[in-house]
Scaffold this motif. Sequence first.
Motif, short mmCIF file in Angstrom:
data_model
loop_
_atom_site.label_atom_id
_atom_site.label_comp_id
_atom_site.label_asym_id
_atom_site.label_seq_id
_atom_site.Cartn_x
_atom_site.Cartn_y
_atom_site.Cartn_z
N ASP A 104 0.81 -1.22 0.00
CA ASP A 104 0.00 0.00 0.00
C ASP A 104 0.84 1.27 0.00
OD1 ASP A 104 0.98 -0.48 2.54
OD2 ASP A 104 -0.75 0.41 3.56
N ALA A 105 2.17 1.14 -0.05
CA ALA A 105 3.05 2.32 -0.03
C ALA A 105 3.59 2.61 -1.42
CB ALA A 105 4.21 2.10 0.94
N PRO A 106 3.69 3.87 -1.79
CA PRO A 106 4.30 4.21 -3.09
C PRO A 106 5.72 3.67 -3.16
CG PRO A 106 3.21 6.13 -2.15
CD PRO A 106 3.22 5.07 -1.08
N ASN A 107 6.09 3.17 -4.33
CA ASN A 107 7.39 2.52 -4.49
C ASN A 107 8.19 3.28 -5.54
OD1 ASN A 107 9.44 0.65 -4.27
ND2 ASN A 107 8.48 -0.84 -5.59
N THR A 108 8.53 4.53 -5.22
CA THR A 108 9.26 5.34 -6.20
C THR A 108 10.64 5.71 -5.67
OG1 THR A 108 8.49 7.48 -5.33
CG2 THR A 108 7.05 6.36 -6.91
N ILE A 109 11.57 5.84 -6.60
CA ILE A 109 12.91 6.28 -6.22
C ILE A 109 12.85 7.65 -5.57
CG2 ILE A 109 15.10 7.06 -7.18
CD1 ILE A 109 15.07 4.73 -9.06
N ASP A 110 12.02 8.54 -6.10
CA ASP A 110 11.93 9.89 -5.54
C ASP A 110 11.52 9.87 -4.08
OD1 ASP A 110 12.22 12.43 -7.39
OD2 ASP A 110 11.51 10.79 -8.65
N ARG A 111 10.49 9.07 -3.75
CA ARG A 111 10.03 9.05 -2.36
C ARG A 111 11.09 8.49 -1.44
NH1 ARG A 111 4.68 8.25 0.86
NH2 ARG A 111 3.90 9.54 -0.83
N VAL A 112 11.70 7.39 -1.81
CA VAL A 112 12.69 6.75 -0.94
C VAL A 112 13.94 7.62 -0.82
CG1 VAL A 112 14.17 4.74 -0.64
CG2 VAL A 112 11.78 4.45 -1.32
N ALA A 113 14.36 8.27 -1.91
CA ALA A 113 15.52 9.16 -1.85
C ALA A 113 15.23 10.34 -0.93
CB ALA A 113 15.89 9.65 -3.24
N PHE A 114 14.04 10.89 -1.02
CA PHE A 114 13.65 12.02 -0.16
C PHE A 114 13.61 11.59 1.31
CE2 PHE A 114 9.28 12.54 1.62
CZ PHE A 114 9.51 13.64 2.43
N LEU A 115 12.97 10.45 1.60
CA LEU A 115 12.89 9.98 2.98
C LEU A 115 14.29 9.69 3.55
CD1 LEU A 115 9.86 7.51 2.66
CD2 LEU A 115 9.86 9.75 3.79
N THR A 116 15.15 9.12 2.71
CA THR A 116 16.51 8.79 3.15
C THR A 116 17.33 10.04 3.39
OG1 THR A 116 16.43 6.69 1.95
CG2 THR A 116 18.59 7.50 2.60
N ALA A 117 17.24 11.02 2.48
CA ALA A 117 18.01 12.25 2.64
C ALA A 117 17.63 12.96 3.94
CB ALA A 117 17.78 13.17 1.45
N VAL A 118 16.35 13.05 4.22
CA VAL A 118 15.91 13.69 5.47
C VAL A 118 16.42 12.89 6.67
CG1 VAL A 118 13.91 14.30 6.88
CG2 VAL A 118 13.90 14.78 4.43
N ALA A 119 16.35 11.57 6.58
CA ALA A 119 16.81 10.72 7.69
C ALA A 119 18.29 10.90 7.97
CB ALA A 119 16.51 9.25 7.37
N VAL A 120 19.11 10.91 6.92
CA VAL A 120 20.56 11.06 7.10
C VAL A 120 20.87 12.43 7.72
CG1 VAL A 120 22.79 11.13 5.95
CG2 VAL A 120 21.10 9.42 5.27
N ALA A 121 20.20 13.46 7.22
CA ALA A 121 20.42 14.80 7.79
C ALA A 121 20.03 14.84 9.26
CB ALA A 121 19.61 15.83 7.00
N GLN A 122 18.87 14.30 9.60
CA GLN A 122 18.42 14.29 10.99
C GLN A 122 19.39 13.52 11.88
OE1 GLN A 122 14.59 12.49 10.14
NE2 GLN A 122 13.50 14.39 10.62
N ALA A 123 19.85 12.37 11.40
CA ALA A 123 20.74 11.54 12.21
C ALA A 123 22.09 12.19 12.44
CB ALA A 123 20.91 10.17 11.54
N ILE A 124 22.64 12.84 11.41
CA ILE A 124 23.92 13.51 11.56
C ILE A 124 23.79 14.67 12.54
CG2 ILE A 124 25.69 14.88 10.38
CD1 ILE A 124 25.24 13.13 7.92
N GLU A 125 22.69 15.40 12.44
CA GLU A 125 22.46 16.50 13.39
C GLU A 125 22.41 15.98 14.82
OE1 GLU A 125 19.85 18.96 10.07
OE2 GLU A 125 18.86 18.07 11.80
N HIS A 126 21.73 14.84 14.99
CA HIS A 126 21.63 14.26 16.33
C HIS A 126 22.98 13.77 16.84
CE1 HIS A 126 19.89 12.08 19.71
NE2 HIS A 126 20.56 11.00 19.33
N ALA A 127 23.76 13.15 15.95
CA ALA A 127 25.04 12.57 16.36
C ALA A 127 26.09 13.63 16.66
CB ALA A 127 25.56 11.61 15.28
N THR A 128 25.99 14.80 16.00
CA THR A 128 27.04 15.81 16.11
C THR A 128 26.62 17.07 16.86
OG1 THR A 128 26.41 16.91 14.03
CG2 THR A 128 27.96 15.05 13.89
#
Length: 326
Positions: free
Chosen positions: A145-169
């Motif tokens: 039931d979830a969209p399976n697009t490169i755009d969506r997953v790339a967007f979700l991943t980019a936000v996740a990596v940014a959030q995680a780096i901010e938290h770690a540093t």
Amino acid sequence: MTGDLSRAELETLGHLLSACGRPVELDYLIHEYSTTAKQVNHCIDQLICHGCRIERDMRSAWLLGSGLGVWSDYLKHALADSPPRDIEVYQKTASTQDLAKARADKPLLVLADEQTGGRGRLGRRWLAPPGTGLLFSMTHTPPPDAPNTIDRVAFLTAVAVAQAIEHATGHSLIQIKWPNDLTVGRRKLAGILVETVSRGPKLPPSLVIGVGINVGLTREHIHTMPPELRQSVTSFACEGWQADRLLVAEHVIARIDRNLCERNIPALVDEWRVRNLFRDQSIRLANAGRTITGTVMDLDPDDGLIVRRDSGEIVHLPAATTTVLV
């Protein structure tokens, strides 16, 4: 690579990782685990045997660097709330992305200390001297039931990596250079690669998410890179941030897993907007053999970047077929 560590050894490692090179009082560990000095020192000895670089004196211990021999066990322990998956860690491999793509139908996480054929988007080479980068690829099969697009997953991943780096540093804001780069002061800190793998005519494709983060890359390393990269790359070390690659991996992978399951997509689009490097800027992009100049307006999670062309036309530009020129 696996170390078969005990729970006490894993928890000791977690405390040492969180301290980021600062001393951890042995008395604190003794009290935390209701144990003895002998047992705490045994845990530290075991971590050293599995490749961790640890210094200690009579009162404290501090981690200089985690060993690859503990990575798999630690991540299984630290990511217990994430979906179950096989975790493989390599000293050297051609590409974590290729290893994951070969088994994309299974839940898998592949990490490496060094890649000889690492690549980024559009086949660009990813350069990372041994021991300096966090390099991993993970498989992802979205629910039906979830969209399976490169755009969506790339967007979700980019936000996740940014959030995680901010938290770690503790850094206030990591910017996202659409579609797949994370930057600090316009210098590239991390990159993302999302690729699809066919599972047959009746099944939606699986996705493989590759992430490369410059952690221990020094200015001396950067000076050995091709001239066109020397002014465009940065790292944790260059920014003065102290964090072990294993701790960064824990934060980043946990956040990716969380974002991939997030139902409140508008909230994550808001997270992307505040980090968007191109907000309200005029940029040039290449798409399907044409050059497009316009102002970035917003992001559609499934259809890509929304740009108002200089002519006034509004276009949606998907990540898979679009390159930022300026």
